[in-house]
Design an enzyme around this catalytic site. Sequence first.
Site, PDB file in Angstrom:
ATOM      1  N   SER A 144      41.021  32.211  37.280  1.00 56.49           N
ATOM      2  CA  SER A 144      40.557  33.507  37.766  1.00 56.49           C
ATOM      3  C   SER A 144      39.629  34.157  36.736  1.00 56.49           C
ATOM      4  O   SER A 144      38.598  33.592  36.399  1.00 56.49           O
ATOM      5  CB  SER A 144      41.768  34.389  38.103  1.00 56.49           C
ATOM      6  OG  SER A 144      41.390  35.505  38.870  1.00 56.49           O
ATOM      7  N   ASP A 167      40.503  28.266  40.710  1.00 63.32           N
ATOM      8  CA  ASP A 167      40.559  29.241  41.798  1.00 63.32           C
ATOM      9  C   ASP A 167      39.776  30.526  41.534  1.00 63.32           C
ATOM     10  O   ASP A 167      40.302  31.632  41.710  1.00 63.32           O
ATOM     11  CB  ASP A 167      42.016  29.587  42.144  1.00 63.32           C
ATOM     12  CG  ASP A 167      42.157  29.914  43.638  1.00 63.32           C
ATOM     13  OD1 ASP A 167      41.563  29.191  44.444  1.00 63.32           O
ATOM     14  OD2 ASP A 167      42.841  30.889  43.976  1.00 63.32           O
ATOM     15  N   HIS A 343      47.264  31.957  44.661  1.00 63.22           N
ATOM     16  CA  HIS A 343      46.180  32.112  43.699  1.00 63.22           C
ATOM     17  C   HIS A 343      46.568  31.605  42.314  1.00 63.22           C
ATOM     18  O   HIS A 343      45.739  31.032  41.605  1.00 63.22           O
ATOM     19  CB  HIS A 343      45.773  33.590  43.625  1.00 63.22           C
ATOM     20  CG  HIS A 343      44.685  33.874  42.643  1.00 63.22           C
ATOM     21  ND1 HIS A 343      43.485  33.182  42.626  1.00 63.22           N
ATOM     22  CD2 HIS A 343      44.609  34.781  41.628  1.00 63.22           C
ATOM     23  CE1 HIS A 343      42.722  33.654  41.655  1.00 63.22           C
ATOM     24  NE2 HIS A 343      43.380  34.612  41.029  1.00 63.22           N
TER      25      HIS A 343
END
Length: 380
Positions: A144, A167, A343
């Site tokens: 992230s 991700d 996530h």
Amino acid sequence: MSSLQKSILKSKLPPTGLNCGGVPSRALQRKRDYDPILWSPYFDHSEDVEVGENTFHVYSVGTEGPTLVLLHGGGYSGLTWAEFTKCIVTMVVCRVMAIDLRGHGDSHTTNEEDLSADTLALDVAGIIESVSDDQTPIILVGHSMGGAVAVKAAPLITNLAGVVVIDVVEGTAMDALTSMQSFLRSRPSSFNSISQAIEWCVRSGQIRNAQSAKVSVPGQIKNIKTGKLATHDIESLSSDPNHENEVEDVIHREDIIQEEETSNMPPPPHSNKSEKKNYAWRIDLAKTEQHWSGWFKGLSAAFLNIPSPKMLLLAGVDRLDRELTVGQMQGKFQMQVLPACGHAVHEDVPDKVAEAVATFMVRHKFAEPASEFTRTFPAC
């Protein structure tokens, strides 16, 4: 079995929802499932690295092979990589260094609010320069926000061997920023205990792997009274004779907000119930909004322009934006999609992420395999 036999057996069982001592089994289940875990089963060292006037906390393991520098996402800490680290060191010969980035975990800097991509990238480069020699290959792995920092830091690392981004895609990330404040308002601002924070993270779907959450979440919250990271309280809790007998309030389903429910979600209602709150989030992510677009703007082009081998791990193929789709079709990077996870991919399925990263490292001859493991077939 006859109905009479079933009746006899049932009559000999304790009442539903109670154990033999009369304590609600749900409470015991919660205590058993959500007690925090120390960092020590996963890393050899937990130490501070001085870079100028700043102190960065680093978790590390291993003495041979290339160094995997692990960069966490916004609000997480280096402990988010604990289960992944446990897996990867059994697959390839490598060193692992998981960093608490500025404003996160046990790191302390002169300006905790400067979370710009440029500053974070300079921090990472400074830490690597302080603890590593020029001969050791460096593989940056970021999740992230940490993935964006890895891309930004890549040109600053002279001995960079490869980059793995987990991700985060520019187009999807930029679109998600509009609902980020609603998501942050949906979270509880404080917790009675470390265990309650762990339970909330697991049951809300933020971290779907309870074992990972038990070591990761203490790195995300701080003791309100002392101001110290919750990780410093774990040993004292385990030695407290009253801790095992505590029965805390169970978090009910209506207090849990699933990932798919967070868009357009109004702020949680204020509770008039008087509760003793002992822990709060280490960082107030809502106050970092000025930096959000800077983390992700231009990310796809910057990622594609990195000359070193690179891999993108995604929780779903729908996250791929147009620029990366074209780049993937041109074979500019390796892509791997890992379904059945949220996530926090590296926490939800740490073994699968470790297999993908280990395959990437062996494929490019960055590292030697330490054992036989399942080689993942890249999408590109």
